[in-house]
Design a protein around this motif. Structure first.
Motif, PDB file in Angstrom:
ATOM      1  N   ALA A  66      -3.641  -5.761   5.867  1.00  0.00           N
ATOM      2  CA  ALA A  66      -3.971  -4.224   6.036  1.00  0.00           C
ATOM      3  C   ALA A  66      -3.396  -3.640   7.015  1.00  0.00           C
ATOM      4  N   PRO A  67      -3.209  -2.369   6.813  1.00  0.00           N
ATOM      5  CA  PRO A  67      -2.385  -1.546   7.775  1.00  0.00           C
ATOM      6  C   PRO A  67      -3.194  -1.207   9.044  1.00  0.00           C
ATOM      7  N   GLY A  68      -2.274  -0.980  10.033  1.00  0.00           N
ATOM      8  CA  GLY A  68      -3.071  -0.598  11.343  1.00  0.00           C
ATOM      9  C   GLY A  68      -3.209  -1.748  12.416  1.00  0.00           C
ATOM     10  N   ARG A  69      -3.397  -1.515  13.559  1.00  0.00           N
ATOM     11  CA  ARG A  69      -3.552  -2.282  14.691  1.00  0.00           C
ATOM     12  C   ARG A  69      -4.899  -2.771  14.768  1.00  0.00           C
ATOM     13  N   LEU A  96       0.954  -1.225  -0.040  1.00  0.00           N
ATOM     14  CA  LEU A  96       0.121   0.031   0.033  1.00  0.00           C
ATOM     15  C   LEU A  96       0.814   1.330   0.075  1.00  0.00           C
ATOM     16  N   THR A  97       2.024   1.125   0.442  1.00  0.00           N
ATOM     17  CA  THR A  97       2.825   2.223   0.492  1.00  0.00           C
ATOM     18  C   THR A  97       3.458   2.804  -0.913  1.00  0.00           C
ATOM     19  N   GLU A  98       3.528   1.663  -1.719  1.00  0.00           N
ATOM     20  CA  GLU A  98       3.887   1.752  -3.150  1.00  0.00           C
ATOM     21  C   GLU A  98       2.601   2.412  -4.053  1.00  0.00           C
ATOM     22  N   ALA A  99       1.622   1.851  -3.680  1.00  0.00           N
ATOM     23  CA  ALA A  99       0.094   2.031  -4.135  1.00  0.00           C
ATOM     24  C   ALA A  99      -0.031   3.659  -4.161  1.00  0.00           C
ATOM     25  N   GLU A 100       0.208   4.161  -2.987  1.00  0.00           N
ATOM     26  CA  GLU A 100      -0.092   5.397  -2.682  1.00  0.00           C
ATOM     27  C   GLU A 100       0.791   6.495  -3.454  1.00  0.00           C
ATOM     28  N   ARG A 101       2.076   6.033  -3.678  1.00  0.00           N
ATOM     29  CA  ARG A 101       3.055   6.837  -4.304  1.00  0.00           C
ATOM     30  C   ARG A 101       2.556   6.561  -5.962  1.00  0.00           C
ATOM     31  N   LEU A 102       2.072   5.744  -6.214  1.00  0.00           N
ATOM     32  CA  LEU A 102       1.727   5.408  -7.901  1.00  0.00           C
ATOM     33  C   LEU A 102       0.229   6.058  -7.944  1.00  0.00           C
ATOM     34  N   LEU A 103      -0.521   6.205  -7.160  1.00  0.00           N
ATOM     35  CA  LEU A 103      -1.675   6.434  -7.161  1.00  0.00           C
ATOM     36  C   LEU A 103      -2.139   7.950  -7.647  1.00  0.00           C
ATOM     37  N   THR A 104      -2.051   8.397  -9.082  1.00  0.00           N
ATOM     38  CA  THR A 104      -2.136   9.684  -9.346  1.00  0.00           C
ATOM     39  C   THR A 104      -3.686   9.962 -10.183  1.00  0.00           C
ATOM     40  N   VAL A 154      -7.926  -4.073   3.995  1.00  0.00           N
ATOM     41  CA  VAL A 154      -6.935  -3.473   3.015  1.00  0.00           C
ATOM     42  C   VAL A 154      -7.987  -2.723   1.881  1.00  0.00           C
ATOM     43  N   LEU A 155      -9.135  -3.481   1.684  1.00  0.00           N
ATOM     44  CA  LEU A 155     -10.188  -2.689   0.733  1.00  0.00           C
ATOM     45  C   LEU A 155     -10.479  -1.377   1.294  1.00  0.00           C
ATOM     46  N   LYS A 156     -10.870  -1.231   2.625  1.00  0.00           N
ATOM     47  CA  LYS A 156     -11.394  -0.330   2.985  1.00  0.00           C
ATOM     48  C   LYS A 156     -10.321   0.838   3.241  1.00  0.00           C
ATOM     49  N   HIS A 157      -9.126   0.403   3.343  1.00  0.00           N
ATOM     50  CA  HIS A 157      -7.803   1.505   3.316  1.00  0.00           C
ATOM     51  C   HIS A 157      -7.725   1.911   1.947  1.00  0.00           C
TER      52      HIS A 157
END
Length: 434
Positions: free
Chosen positions: A104-107, A82-90, A116-119
């Motif tokens: 999915a990220p987060g505690r 998801l970190t790479e996805a945020e960078r590539l999402l334009t 992961v979908l909700k994020h």
């Protein structure tokens, strides 16, 4: 996770989602340069761009090389987390293909199968999303759609043709959903504005009076219910009926708001016992404190009708004089020689009060200049007060009165203008019939 897809033929622009919206039956979108509009315009005018989010450690791509009928390749970006996805999402990304097996990220996110979908939906609220799930896990796929994905696909049943069709469908569905949401939001705002503006229009306080009241209001702003014109009528405990009509220069929302403030101030001051010069002087102070610009002014006409209904006091602050009609006599304007300045123009100004005789039976029409400044035909000639007086005389001779008279007058002025009037129009009518 890698999904093997056999290479197949190239797809047409319509099949791969790259055809112009007009040929695909897509919804026309707002051309404003918002981020949502940018996404939609890119979807309709540029090659399709897909962002694949999957965790294949070998780095193999899930999507084969696709080309449209013109030979232009469909662009594919791959993010392994998801970190790479945020960078590539334009904004030029049209669709996201998401592997639901990603962590999915987060505690506590591991307890949510669709975390992961909700994020991703929070990360990309304006993009179409396709969910990839295991074969036979239709329940999880359906839940993904309920959460916000446009569709779901099984990994081991996927081929290039199915993927192309699913992407095109997801992009169009997202575009349609976005248009529908905008339309619903616009309707809701319009309903709220109408409720607000209706609540701001006055309810005459004439209980105990034998006078009949009618009013007509037409704002100059498109789709508005309230403009810079304002009016009100109240009866005080001594039996005097006070009527007022005014016009804030301009006809935008700021002028409408100022007009409402002046009307409410006028009603409050009138019920408190002020009238004439003292009332107008206080209203000028209100305007000077509330206006956004020192050049804003307002014209005003006030009439206080004696309890017996036969006499009235008239004050004019840069405003057109009312029209009076009596049986057996031609309609005419009340005296306007003592017209004082508009409110907000001259500090310390005074407004003389003129006593006028009304008689036993009469109709008194107060109006704003929008009624008299409309054009007559295609030239530069305007209706003017003389033209308005002649028009009202004719309508009265045809037996019109009350709301019917006002409606006919406003409609005729609009027709003479050759279309909708650009200025606000307010007209009120008080009748005393014995």
């Amino acid at each position: 996770m890698p999904v093997p897809i056999p290479r197949q033929r190239a797809f047409s622009a319509a099949e791969s989602g790259q055809a112009p919206a007009a040929h695909r039956g897509g919804t026309s979108m707002d051309p404003s340069p918002s981020k949502e509009a940018k996404v939609d315009s890119h979807a309709a005018t540029t090659p399709l761009t897909l962002l694949l989010i999957e965790d294949d450690p070998g780095g193999s791509t899930v999507v084969p090389e696709l080309r449209d009928s013109a030979g232009t390749p469909v662009r594919v970006r791959t993010a392994r987390n998801l970190t790479e996805a945020e960078r590539l999402l334009t904004d030029d990304v049209h669709c996201i293909l998401l592997d639901l097996a990603l962590p999915a990220p987060g505690r506590g996110a591991e307890d949510d199968e669709l975390g992961v979908l909700k994020h991703v939906l929070r990360l990309a609220p304006r993009h179409a999303v396709l969910a990839l799930t295991a074969s036979g896990d239709a329940e999880r796929g359906a839940e993904a759609v309920r959460v916000g994905a446009q569709d779901y696909l099984f990994r081991d049943e996927l081929d290039a043709r199915l993927l192309s069709r699913a992407i095109r469908y997801a992009v169009e569905r997202k575009r349609s959903d976005t248009a529908e949401r905008r339309l619903a939001e616009g309707r809701l705002r319009a309903q709220e504005n109408r409720r607000l503006e209706r609540g701001l229009l006055p309810t005459p306080l004439l209980e105990g009076s034998q006078l009949r009241f009618a009013a007509r209001y037409r704002p100059g702003r498109s789709r508005a219910l309230l403009g810079g014109d304002f009016y009100d009528v109240v009866r005080t405990p001594d039996g005097t009926v006070h009527a007022m009509i005014g016009d804030v220069c301009g006809h935008g929302p700021d002028e409408a708001a100022l007009g409402v403030e002046l009307r409410i101030a006028w009603r409050t001051l009138t019920l408190a016992g002020l009238c004439g010069d003292e009332l107008l002087g206080t209203l000028q102070q209100v305007l000077e404190h509330e206006r956004a610009d020192d050049e804003i002014f307002a014209t005003l006409c006030t009439v206080d009708i004696a309890p017996d209904g036969r006499r009235a006091g008239l004050c004019l602050a840069g405003h057109p004089s009312p029209l009076i009609a009596r049986p057996g006599r031609p309609a005419k304007l009340l005296p306007y020689d003592n017209n004082g300045p508009a409110l907000g123009l001259l500090p310390g100004a005074r407004w003389p009060r003129t006593q006028v005789e009304l008689g036993p039976q009469w109709s008194l029409m107060l109006y704003t200049d929008g009624l008299i400044e409309g054009r007559v035909g295609e030239g530069m000639e305007r209706l003017g007060q003389d033209g308005m007086v002649e028009m009202v005389r004719r309508l009265l001779s045809e037996g019109l009165g009350g709301e019917e008279l006002l409606r006919a007058a406003v409609n005729e002025v609009r027709d003479l203008n050759g279309g909708e009037l650009t200025d606000d129009v307010a007209v009120l009518l008080l009748d005393r019939v014995v």
